[in-house]
Design a protein around this motif. Structure first.
Motif, PDB file in Angstrom:
ATOM      1  N   CYS A  58       0.846  -1.207   0.000  1.00 27.35           N
ATOM      2  CA  CYS A  58       0.000   0.000   0.000  1.00 27.35           C
ATOM      3  C   CYS A  58       0.877   1.251   0.000  1.00 27.35           C
ATOM      4  O   CYS A  58       1.970   1.265   0.572  1.00 27.35           O
ATOM      5  N   ALA A  59       0.359   2.273  -0.666  1.00 23.34           N
ATOM      6  CA  ALA A  59       1.090   3.548  -0.735  1.00 23.34           C
ATOM      7  C   ALA A  59       0.417   4.593   0.142  1.00 23.34           C
ATOM      8  O   ALA A  59       0.810   5.756   0.111  1.00 23.34           O
ATOM      9  N   HIS A  60      -0.604   4.178   0.867  1.00 23.01           N
ATOM     10  CA  HIS A  60      -1.336   5.117   1.714  1.00 23.01           C
ATOM     11  C   HIS A  60      -1.264   4.673   3.168  1.00 23.01           C
ATOM     12  O   HIS A  60      -1.205   3.479   3.463  1.00 23.01           O
ATOM     13  N   CYS A 103      -0.387  -9.028  -7.671  1.00 19.06           N
ATOM     14  CA  CYS A 103      -1.358  -8.186  -8.383  1.00 19.06           C
ATOM     15  C   CYS A 103      -1.415  -6.802  -7.750  1.00 19.06           C
ATOM     16  O   CYS A 103      -0.990  -6.610  -6.604  1.00 19.06           O
ATOM     17  N   LEU A 104      -1.938  -5.854  -8.518  1.00 22.08           N
ATOM     18  CA  LEU A 104      -2.045  -4.481  -8.032  1.00 22.08           C
ATOM     19  C   LEU A 104      -3.158  -4.372  -7.006  1.00 22.08           C
ATOM     20  O   LEU A 104      -4.123  -5.139  -7.026  1.00 22.08           O
ATOM     21  N   ASP A 105      -3.016  -3.399  -6.097  1.00 20.63           N
ATOM     22  CA  ASP A 105      -4.023  -3.167  -5.057  1.00 20.63           C
ATOM     23  C   ASP A 105      -5.248  -2.492  -5.691  1.00 20.63           C
ATOM     24  O   ASP A 105      -5.107  -1.418  -6.298  1.00 20.63           O
ATOM     25  N   HIS A 153      -3.674   1.854  -5.844  1.00 18.62           N
ATOM     26  CA  HIS A 153      -3.642   1.227  -7.166  1.00 18.62           C
ATOM     27  C   HIS A 153      -2.491   1.698  -8.085  1.00 18.62           C
ATOM     28  O   HIS A 153      -2.572   2.754  -8.718  1.00 18.62           O
ATOM     29  N   GLY A 154      -1.429   0.941  -8.143  1.00 16.90           N
ATOM     30  CA  GLY A 154      -0.293   1.253  -9.021  1.00 16.90           C
ATOM     31  C   GLY A 154       0.734   2.175  -8.395  1.00 16.90           C
ATOM     32  O   GLY A 154       1.899   2.198  -8.816  1.00 16.90           O
ATOM     33  N   GLN A 155       0.334   2.917  -7.368  1.00 15.33           N
ATOM     34  CA  GLN A 155       1.279   3.913  -6.831  1.00 15.33           C
ATOM     35  C   GLN A 155       2.366   3.291  -5.959  1.00 15.33           C
ATOM     36  O   GLN A 155       3.473   3.835  -5.867  1.00 15.33           O
ATOM     37  N   PHE A 184     -11.637  -9.017  -0.801  1.00 20.63           N
ATOM     38  CA  PHE A 184     -11.211  -7.635  -0.580  1.00 20.63           C
ATOM     39  C   PHE A 184     -11.645  -6.772  -1.771  1.00 20.63           C
ATOM     40  O   PHE A 184     -12.215  -5.678  -1.603  1.00 20.63           O
ATOM     41  N   ARG A 185     -11.420  -7.304  -2.982  1.00 22.52           N
ATOM     42  CA  ARG A 185     -11.810  -6.553  -4.191  1.00 22.52           C
ATOM     43  C   ARG A 185     -13.322  -6.346  -4.231  1.00 22.52           C
ATOM     44  O   ARG A 185     -13.811  -5.272  -4.534  1.00 22.52           O
ATOM     45  N   ARG A 186     -14.073  -7.396  -3.900  1.00 22.25           N
ATOM     46  CA  ARG A 186     -15.540  -7.298  -3.934  1.00 22.25           C
ATOM     47  C   ARG A 186     -16.011  -6.223  -2.950  1.00 22.25           C
ATOM     48  O   ARG A 186     -16.913  -5.446  -3.222  1.00 22.25           O
ATOM     49  N   ARG A 187     -15.391  -6.208  -1.764  1.00 23.91           N
ATOM     50  CA  ARG A 187     -15.798  -5.222  -0.754  1.00 23.91           C
ATOM     51  C   ARG A 187     -15.513  -3.800  -1.235  1.00 23.91           C
ATOM     52  O   ARG A 187     -16.333  -2.898  -1.055  1.00 23.91           O
TER      53      ARG A 187
END
Ligand code: NAP
Length: 267
Positions: free
Chosen positions: A6-8, A32-34, A40-42, A70-73
């Protein structure tokens, strides 16, 4: 790593990307990307900008599978919903009198316990809690502490009736079933990524009819129950053509005398 760092910053602590930059590894491999737009990508971009080679994609399919909840949420505001059904060959989940212990054998039931350990929460309808007063726990050696939080959905209960004393009844939280999408949103807001629905027929029917099931775990025992309780009941289907193409089989396996088929909703 399965997921892009994560970048945040979040309530859980500093950004993983900052921690990795502090350690300066020779190379980073990301499955895979977040999907979280805050990263996302950062994460990858910042590592590369600092001169750390990053490879994205080895094992991407498996990584995507692992973060599906996680993606669905994040994208739909609800957990990934897995519906577990244990049926006879003729699609019944209980005798007409409601008896359902046990449809499948010990190997299938042990597998179902492993599936529980992979989920964040378990949901049953009030009918199942009343009929079975189940434990809904993980009884596999070493995994007992992975028992998910149980929830029960009801349109009439405000609390669990005192006469029910099973582990799930003592631990369960009640969700309002008058609006199932709202109940699922409530779970997502509580951080539930992966929800395992363990019946019964009424709740399964409602979730399938509302197209809220993403995965099906169908355990089938080599028994015939005849006039038993059908797994689903009326799901609002009027055209047979609409039944086709909705489910993709991901896996089939034998568990003792029983069979397990895993399906994903084709979306
Ligand atoms: N073999 C298996 O895999 C398996 C698994 C589980 C259960 N079972 C068996 O299944 C039977 C219980 O099934 P069931 O159909 O009677 O009960 P159920 O599906 O567990 O619960 C149905 C009840 O849930 C409540 N509900 C809340 N929101 C709902 C919604 N949106 N749509 C539908 N219902 C909602 C309703 O009661 P209120 O709103 O009035 O509370 C409804 O009567 C038992 O015999 C049990 O042993 C078998």
């Amino acid at each position: 790593m399965t997921l892009e760092p994560c970048a945040h910053e979040s309530a859980r602590g500093p950004a993983c990307t900052d921690l990795i930059l502090g350690r300066r590894p020779a190379r980073v491999v990301v499955g895979c990307l977040d999907p979280d737009p805050r990263t996302h990508g950062q994460g990858v971009a910042r590592l590369r900008a600092a001169g750390i080679p990053v490879e994205v994609g080895p094992g991407q399919g498996q990584a995507e599978r692992l973060i599906a909840g996680f993606r669905r949420r994040l994208t739909d505001g609800r957990p990934e919903v897995t519906l577990k059904i244990a049926s006879s060959l003729d699609g019944c989940i209980a005798l007409a009198d409601g008896t359902s212990r046990w449809i499948t054998g010990p190997d299938a039931r042990a597998h179902a316990h492993l599936e529980r350990a992979r989920h964040d929460a378990i949901l049953v309808g009030s009918g199942t809690l009343t009929a079975d007063d189940p434990a809904l726990d993980v009884r596999l050696p070493g995994l007992e502490d992975r028992t998910p939080q149980p929830y029960v959905v009801s349109r009439t209960w405000t609390a669990i009736p005192a006469r029910l004393s099973g582990r799930a009844a003592r631990a369960a939280r009640v969700l309002d079933g008058t609006d199932l999408p709202a109940a699922l949103r409530e779970l997502a807001d509580a951080g539930v990524n992966r929800l395992l629905v363990e019946g019964g027929a009424g709740l399964a029917r409602a979730l399938v009819a509302a197209d809220l099931v993403d995965r099906l775990l169908w355990y089938q025992a080599p028994i015939l129950l005849g006039a038993g309780l059908p797994a689903l009941g009326d799901i609002g289907l009027t055209d047979l053509a609409d039944a086709h193409g909705r489910w993709t089989c991901l896996q089939r396996r034998t568990l003792g005398q029983d069979h397990l088929a895993v399906f994903a909703r084709t979306r």
